[in-house]
Design a protein around this motif. Structure first.
Motif, short mmCIF file in Angstrom:
data_model
loop_
_atom_site.label_atom_id
_atom_site.label_comp_id
_atom_site.label_asym_id
_atom_site.label_seq_id
_atom_site.Cartn_x
_atom_site.Cartn_y
_atom_site.Cartn_z
N ILE A 114 6.57 7.03 10.85
CA ILE A 114 6.94 5.90 11.71
C ILE A 114 6.62 6.22 13.17
CG2 ILE A 114 8.94 4.69 12.69
CD1 ILE A 114 8.00 3.43 10.15
N GLU A 115 6.92 7.43 13.61
CA GLU A 115 6.66 7.81 15.00
C GLU A 115 5.16 7.72 15.30
OE1 GLU A 115 7.11 11.62 17.94
OE2 GLU A 115 8.58 11.37 16.35
N ILE A 162 -0.43 -2.16 -1.10
CA ILE A 162 0.79 -2.13 -0.29
C ILE A 162 0.97 -0.72 0.24
CG2 ILE A 162 3.30 -2.39 -0.27
CD1 ILE A 162 2.95 -4.48 -2.51
N ASP A 163 1.14 -0.60 1.54
CA ASP A 163 1.31 0.69 2.19
C ASP A 163 2.68 0.71 2.86
OD1 ASP A 163 0.88 3.22 3.27
OD2 ASP A 163 -0.30 2.47 4.95
N ASN A 164 3.57 1.60 2.40
CA ASN A 164 4.89 1.77 3.00
C ASN A 164 4.86 2.95 3.96
OD1 ASN A 164 6.84 -0.16 1.81
ND2 ASN A 164 6.06 0.72 -0.09
N VAL A 165 5.35 2.72 5.15
CA VAL A 165 5.36 3.76 6.18
C VAL A 165 6.82 4.00 6.56
CG1 VAL A 165 4.50 4.47 8.43
CG2 VAL A 165 3.15 2.91 7.02
N LEU A 172 12.56 0.85 14.76
CA LEU A 172 11.80 0.72 13.52
C LEU A 172 12.13 1.87 12.56
CD1 LEU A 172 9.62 -0.99 12.08
CD2 LEU A 172 7.92 0.56 13.06
N VAL A 173 12.57 1.53 11.35
CA VAL A 173 12.88 2.56 10.35
C VAL A 173 11.87 2.56 9.20
CG1 VAL A 173 15.33 2.69 10.86
CG2 VAL A 173 14.54 1.04 9.18
N ARG A 174 11.20 1.42 9.00
CA ARG A 174 10.21 1.35 7.93
C ARG A 174 9.27 0.18 8.19
NH1 ARG A 174 9.65 -0.73 2.40
NH2 ARG A 174 11.58 -1.89 2.51
N VAL A 189 -6.57 8.71 16.35
CA VAL A 189 -5.96 8.23 15.10
C VAL A 189 -4.55 8.79 15.00
CG1 VAL A 189 -6.08 8.22 12.59
CG2 VAL A 189 -8.19 8.05 13.94
N ARG A 190 -3.57 7.90 14.91
CA ARG A 190 -2.16 8.30 14.79
C ARG A 190 -1.64 8.15 13.37
NH1 ARG A 190 -0.32 11.56 17.23
NH2 ARG A 190 1.75 10.69 17.38
N TYR A 191 -2.21 7.20 12.64
CA TYR A 191 -1.82 6.99 11.24
C TYR A 191 -3.03 6.43 10.52
CZ TYR A 191 0.41 5.22 7.05
OH TYR A 191 0.72 4.98 5.75
N SER A 192 -3.20 6.84 9.26
CA SER A 192 -4.37 6.41 8.50
C SER A 192 -3.95 6.07 7.07
CB SER A 192 -5.39 7.55 8.47
OG SER A 192 -6.68 7.05 8.50
#
Length: 181
Positions: A142-143, A134-137, A82-84, A112-115
């Motif tokens: 990514i990790e 829209i949320d781009n990660v 996964l890159v994005r 919580v790892r990502y918010s």
């Protein structure tokens, strides 16, 4: 006995077959990178305004939560590729109130790892309002995202009463951009 068009067809096909293999560098197969894009439905809900008020105790319930498993991104193969990731959240609000919405991606230990966070605009029964977020990660986030296995959505209303009416709808989609070499 072959006819003239059949002879030309045989010659044409012979030249195509031999030309496909001339000057081919099979070592380039190691340099191939596959970049699939995977789109999945993520979360959907319909929250009635009555969920923000407890009529039995006559008290507001200012936060409504929903938890959804996201098993696709926590596998080792996906984690490495996964890159994005792009999350599309499409809200339709017919409740005459704004909302704050938190998206918390948790691991198996509920850490919580990502918010992420957004605001949803007030609507009305006669004129529901659509809010798209829209949320781009990407990059180091990514990790954190790939170490998650569920998402908790917390919908918060500033105030509530028994006379509140309408619904808050959410449809969402996740798009995963992978790189496999």
């Amino acid at each position: 006995m072959m006819k003239y068009p059949q002879i030309l067809l045989v010659i044409f096909l012979s030249s195509i077959v031999t030309s496909c293999f001339q000057n081919t560098d099979f070592d380039q197969a190691n340099d191939v990178v596959i970049t699939p894009v995977v789109e999945l439905d993520l979360i959907y809900f319909d929250i009635d305004a009555s969920q923000f008020y407890d009529v039995e105790t006559n008290t507001p319930n200012l936060v409504v939560r929903d938890t959804t498993a996201i098993e696709f991104i926590d596998g080792n193969d996906i984690r490495d590729a996964l890159v994005r990731a792009e999350f599309l959240f499409d809200f339709t609000n017919s409740i005459p109130s704004n909302f704050s919405v938190n998206f918390d991606f948790l691991n198996t230990n509920n850490e919580v790892r990502y918010s992420s966070f957004t605001q949803v605009n007030a609507g009305s029964a006669s004129l529901p309002v659509e809010t798209i977020y829209i949320d781009n990660v990407e990059n180091e986030e990514i990790e954190n995202l790939t170490s998650s296995n569920k998402v908790v959505i917390s919908v918060t209303i500033p105030s509530s009463s028994s006379s509140l009416f309408g619904t808050l709808n959410l449809k969402s989609k996740a798009t995963y951009y992978l790189e496999i070499d």
